[in-house]
Design a protein around this motif. Structure first.
Motif, PDB file in Angstrom:
ATOM      1  N   SER A  82      31.943   5.161 -25.616  1.00 16.37           N
ATOM      2  CA  SER A  82      32.481   4.396 -24.492  1.00 16.37           C
ATOM      3  C   SER A  82      33.917   4.004 -24.820  1.00 16.37           C
ATOM      4  N   SER A  83      34.461   3.100 -24.046  1.00 22.02           N
ATOM      5  CA  SER A  83      35.890   2.827 -24.173  1.00 22.02           C
ATOM      6  C   SER A  83      36.192   1.385 -23.798  1.00 22.02           C
ATOM      7  N   ALA A  84      37.282   0.877 -24.349  1.00 27.67           N
ATOM      8  CA  ALA A  84      37.758  -0.457 -23.979  1.00 27.67           C
ATOM      9  C   ALA A  84      38.104  -0.514 -22.495  1.00 27.67           C
ATOM     10  N   ASN A 122      49.586  12.826 -22.370  1.00 32.83           N
ATOM     11  CA  ASN A 122      49.575  11.600 -21.561  1.00 32.83           C
ATOM     12  C   ASN A 122      49.610  10.365 -22.444  1.00 32.83           C
ATOM     13  N   ASN A 123      49.001  10.474 -23.606  1.00 33.82           N
ATOM     14  CA  ASN A 123      48.864   9.290 -24.457  1.00 33.82           C
ATOM     15  C   ASN A 123      50.069   9.131 -25.379  1.00 33.82           C
ATOM     16  N   LEU A 124      50.288   7.904 -25.793  1.00 31.62           N
ATOM     17  CA  LEU A 124      51.521   7.585 -26.522  1.00 31.62           C
ATOM     18  C   LEU A 124      51.690   8.364 -27.831  1.00 31.62           C
ATOM     19  N   LEU A 125      50.678   8.348 -28.690  1.00 23.81           N
ATOM     20  CA  LEU A 125      50.875   8.928 -30.023  1.00 23.81           C
ATOM     21  C   LEU A 125      51.077  10.443 -30.026  1.00 23.81           C
ATOM     22  N   VAL A 178      60.906   9.732 -26.046  1.00 23.67           N
ATOM     23  CA  VAL A 178      59.710   9.031 -25.572  1.00 23.67           C
ATOM     24  C   VAL A 178      60.111   8.171 -24.374  1.00 23.67           C
ATOM     25  N   SER A 179      59.308   8.203 -23.316  1.00 25.12           N
ATOM     26  CA  SER A 179      59.516   7.265 -22.203  1.00 25.12           C
ATOM     27  C   SER A 179      58.658   6.046 -22.490  1.00 25.12           C
ATOM     28  N   VAL A 180      59.297   4.908 -22.605  1.00 25.22           N
ATOM     29  CA  VAL A 180      58.552   3.662 -22.824  1.00 25.22           C
ATOM     30  C   VAL A 180      58.263   3.081 -21.446  1.00 25.22           C
ATOM     31  N   PHE A 181      56.976   3.008 -21.106  1.00 22.56           N
ATOM     32  CA  PHE A 181      56.606   2.603 -19.742  1.00 22.56           C
ATOM     33  C   PHE A 181      56.625   1.086 -19.586  1.00 22.56           C
ATOM     34  N   GLY A 182      57.814   0.540 -19.359  1.00 29.37           N
ATOM     35  CA  GLY A 182      57.956  -0.892 -19.058  1.00 29.37           C
ATOM     36  C   GLY A 182      58.298  -1.716 -20.283  1.00 29.37           C
ATOM     37  N   VAL A 231      50.911  -3.681 -25.463  1.00 29.29           N
ATOM     38  CA  VAL A 231      50.294  -3.869 -26.784  1.00 29.29           C
ATOM     39  C   VAL A 231      48.877  -3.298 -26.764  1.00 29.29           C
ATOM     40  N   ARG A 232      48.578  -2.468 -27.784  1.00 25.75           N
ATOM     41  CA  ARG A 232      47.252  -1.846 -27.875  1.00 25.75           C
ATOM     42  C   ARG A 232      46.732  -1.959 -29.302  1.00 25.75           C
ATOM     43  N   ASP A 233      45.415  -1.701 -29.422  1.00 24.38           N
ATOM     44  CA  ASP A 233      44.733  -1.771 -30.713  1.00 24.38           C
ATOM     45  C   ASP A 233      44.525  -0.331 -31.195  1.00 24.38           C
ATOM     46  N   ARG A 288      57.152   0.703 -15.378  1.00 25.52           N
ATOM     47  CA  ARG A 288      55.757   0.572 -15.807  1.00 25.52           C
ATOM     48  C   ARG A 288      54.931   1.739 -15.274  1.00 25.52           C
ATOM     49  N   ARG A 289      53.910   2.151 -16.001  1.00 19.87           N
ATOM     50  CA  ARG A 289      53.002   3.203 -15.524  1.00 19.87           C
ATOM     51  C   ARG A 289      51.886   2.527 -14.715  1.00 19.87           C
ATOM     52  N   ALA A 290      51.589   3.107 -13.553  1.00 20.18           N
ATOM     53  CA  ALA A 290      50.567   2.510 -12.673  1.00 20.18           C
ATOM     54  C   ALA A 290      49.241   2.372 -13.431  1.00 20.18           C
ATOM     55  N   GLY A 291      48.597   1.235 -13.246  1.00 24.97           N
ATOM     56  CA  GLY A 291      47.268   1.044 -13.834  1.00 24.97           C
ATOM     57  C   GLY A 291      47.272   0.511 -15.255  1.00 24.97           C
ATOM     58  N   ASP A 292      48.463   0.422 -15.893  1.00 26.61           N
ATOM     59  CA  ASP A 292      48.512  -0.084 -17.274  1.00 26.61           C
ATOM     60  C   ASP A 292      48.367  -1.606 -17.310  1.00 26.61           C
ATOM     61  N   ILE A 293      47.764  -2.092 -18.387  1.00 25.09           N
ATOM     62  CA  ILE A 293      47.698  -3.538 -18.591  1.00 25.09           C
ATOM     63  C   ILE A 293      48.653  -3.909 -19.721  1.00 25.09           C
TER      64      ILE A 293
HETATM   65  C1  UD1 Z   1      44.045   5.215 -22.297  1.00 27.38           C
HETATM   66  C2  UD1 Z   1      42.770   4.821 -21.636  1.00 27.38           C
HETATM   67  C3  UD1 Z   1      41.697   4.641 -22.676  1.00 27.38           C
HETATM   68  C4  UD1 Z   1      41.582   5.874 -23.547  1.00 27.38           C
HETATM   69  C5  UD1 Z   1      42.939   6.156 -24.173  1.00 27.38           C
HETATM   70  C6  UD1 Z   1      42.921   7.393 -25.046  1.00 27.38           C
HETATM   71  C7  UD1 Z   1      42.568   3.321 -19.694  1.00 27.38           C
HETATM   72  C8  UD1 Z   1      43.010   2.039 -19.094  1.00 27.38           C
HETATM   73  N1  UD1 Z   1      43.013   3.580 -20.912  1.00 27.38           N
HETATM   74  O1  UD1 Z   1      44.493   4.106 -23.052  1.00 27.38           O
HETATM   75  O2  UD1 Z   1      40.462   4.376 -22.062  1.00 27.38           O
HETATM   76  O3  UD1 Z   1      40.635   5.632 -24.555  1.00 27.38           O
HETATM   77  O4  UD1 Z   1      43.895   6.342 -23.126  1.00 27.38           O
HETATM   78  O5  UD1 Z   1      42.633   8.535 -24.312  1.00 27.38           O
HETATM   79  O6  UD1 Z   1      41.830   4.049 -19.102  1.00 27.38           O
HETATM   80  N2  UD1 Z   1      52.960   4.581 -23.196  1.00 27.38           N
HETATM   81  C9  UD1 Z   1      54.332   4.763 -23.124  1.00 27.38           C
HETATM   82  N3  UD1 Z   1      54.815   6.038 -23.017  1.00 27.38           N
HETATM   83  C10 UD1 Z   1      54.007   7.144 -23.004  1.00 27.38           C
HETATM   84  C11 UD1 Z   1      52.604   6.953 -23.073  1.00 27.38           C
HETATM   85  C12 UD1 Z   1      52.128   5.655 -23.161  1.00 27.38           C
HETATM   86  O7  UD1 Z   1      55.105   3.791 -23.151  1.00 27.38           O
HETATM   87  O8  UD1 Z   1      54.510   8.277 -22.893  1.00 27.38           O
HETATM   88  C13 UD1 Z   1      52.429   3.215 -23.391  1.00 27.38           C
HETATM   89  C14 UD1 Z   1      51.443   2.769 -22.312  1.00 27.38           C
HETATM   90  O9  UD1 Z   1      52.118   2.156 -21.248  1.00 27.38           O
HETATM   91  C15 UD1 Z   1      50.563   1.789 -23.128  1.00 27.38           C
HETATM   92  C16 UD1 Z   1      50.557   2.389 -24.530  1.00 27.38           C
HETATM   93  O10 UD1 Z   1      51.709   3.221 -24.593  1.00 27.38           O
HETATM   94  O11 UD1 Z   1      51.165   0.528 -23.193  1.00 27.38           O
HETATM   95  C17 UD1 Z   1      49.316   3.222 -24.842  1.00 27.38           C
HETATM   96  O12 UD1 Z   1      49.122   4.196 -23.826  1.00 27.38           O
HETATM   97  P1  UD1 Z   1      48.070   5.407 -23.997  1.00 27.38           P
HETATM   98  O13 UD1 Z   1      48.264   6.036 -25.330  1.00 27.38           O
HETATM   99  O14 UD1 Z   1      48.199   6.276 -22.799  1.00 27.38           O
HETATM  100  O15 UD1 Z   1      46.654   4.689 -24.045  1.00 27.38           O
HETATM  101  P2  UD1 Z   1      45.993   3.623 -23.040  1.00 27.38           P
HETATM  102  O16 UD1 Z   1      46.560   3.729 -21.678  1.00 27.38           O
HETATM  103  O17 UD1 Z   1      46.008   2.305 -23.718  1.00 27.38           O
END
Ligand code: UD1
Length: 340
Positions: A123-125, A198-201, A215-219, A230-232, A291-296
């Motif tokens: 599952s997921s946060a 799609n994901n940051l790392l 890197v595009s920093v979303f907000g 901020v993420r864990d 900011r990216r839509a849907g982000d917290i």
């Molecule tokens: C998302 C999913 C999570 C899933 C995870 C890994 C949601 C709400 N979150 O997490 O369930 O487990 O992906 O697949 O469904 N960011 C940037 N630039 C980028 C990409 C990301 O600034 O190019 C920022 C985002 O705004 C966020 C952080 O980096 O603050 C992490 O983003 P991301 O790696 O996409 O993970 P989550 O959205 O947290």
């Protein structure tokens, strides 16, 4: 103990298969290669020096799935297989609901037919939706998720809770992952999504190796210390270990149990970029975007329950994860250049 791992060649699945083999479990993998490569199987064998059965098929292929249950006495299932791209799920809701739910139903039917009692669900946060507080605790409300992907996690958790109620002999662990990153120390296993990540790392990794420009920093106007999200972030090898501990917990017949798997610490996007710069030894260019839509703003776990009940602690820091992730990316690029 024989464990069926669905999606066992994927990012979290492959690291978990390594951990299971290293802890003496028998493993059967089913994977349709939708988001993974068959060569991962050989790499797992290279790391562990252990063999395991791999079936290349979709979990929804009931003929192939049933064959596994007929041939092997499956004691436990770890269910990773599923679609997981948040953005894509918004444009393809039917595909997401159908794939993620139907594969779970197929497994539940096999459990009933062949007497498998133990189930671990990825599952997921994301099930906490827009969180009411941070850190998030397992007792916090599971609210409407922010995407169809997230909603599949909410729905499957709900289904498994209902299944547990009428099957008191079932043991089910719902593991709520925070943000898995990093790679195996060997450089053989890691995360290398097709196309633009799609994901940051994974995105930072491709900028670090020169495949993407910046890197595009979303907000940078969130209510966080430096304004960025901020993420864990948890090292995937620590996360994999959590699955072994969850299986051990299921052996004590707890019924249904829920655990956050994270580090309990938040890291911002800018901090993450700086850790990665330290890991790769050079600057990572970035630009601040909308900011990216849907982000917290902030998401991190309270992990006391996993620590107390599973003995779960993390061995690796975020910097370790960046170093291992970078090592994998460099090795993977070399392998690709050599056509491997
Ligand atoms: C998302 C999913 C999570 C899933 C995870 C890994 C949601 C709400 N979150 O997490 O369930 O487990 O992906 O697949 O469904 N960011 C940037 N630039 C980028 C990409 C990301 O600034 O190019 C920022 C985002 O705004 C966020 C952080 O980096 O603050 C992490 O983003 P991301 O790696 O996409 O993970 P989550 O959205 O947290």
């Amino acid at each position: 103990m024989k464990v069926l791992v669905t999606g066992g060649l994927g990012f979290i699945g492959s690291h978990t298969v390594v951990a299971l083999l290293e802890h003496g479990y028998d493993v059967v993998v089913i994977d349709n290669l939708y988001n993974s490569k068959e060569v991962v199987k050989d790499r797992i064998k290279e790391i562990t020096h252990k063999d395991f059965k791999t079936v290349i098929a979709d979990v929804q292929n009931e003929v192939e799935l049933e064959k596994i249950f007929k041939e092997d006495k499956i004691d436990a299932i770890i269910h990773f297989a599923g679609y997981k791209a948040v953005g894509e799920s918004v444009s393809k809701p039917v595909e997401y609901y159908e794939n993620n739910l139907d594969s779970t139903f197929a497994l539940l039917k096999m459990m009933k037919k062949y007497g498998t009692k133990n189930f671990v669900f990825s599952s997921s946060a994301t099930v906490y939706g827009e969180p009411k507080r941070v850190p998030m605790y397992e007792i916090d409300p599971v609210t409407e998720a922010t995407s169809p992907y997230g909603e599949t996690k909410v729905m499957i958790e709900r289904i498994l809770k209902d299944v547990a109620k009428v099957n008191p002999d079932y043991n089910i662990a719902l593991l709520r992952y925070f943000n898995p990153i990093g790679a195996h120390k060997s450089g053989l296993l890691g995360e290398d999504p097709n196309g633009i990540p799609n994901n940051l790392l994974p995105y930072i990794a491709k900028v670090a190796t020169g495949q993407l420009k910046e890197v595009s920093v979303f907000g940078n106007d969130y209510d966080t210390p430096d304004g960025t999200g901020v993420r864990d972030y948890i090292h995937v090898v620590d996360l994999a270990k959590g699955h072994v501990l969850a299986l051990k917990k299921l052996e004590t017949k707890p019924g249904l149990c829920i655990y956050n798997l994270g580090t309990g610490k938040g890291t911002s996007v800018l901090e993450m970029i700086h850790y990665y710069e330290e890991a790769c030894g050079h600057k990572i260019p970035y630009v601040i975007k909308e900011r990216r839509a849907g982000d917290i703003a902030t998401s991190y776990a309270n992990c006391d329950k996993a620590k107390e009940e599973l003995g779960f602690t993390c061995d690796y820091s975020v910097l370790d994860a960046c170093k291992d992730g970078y090592h994998f990316q460099v090795e993977e690029e070399k392998r690709k250049a050599e056509g491997k």
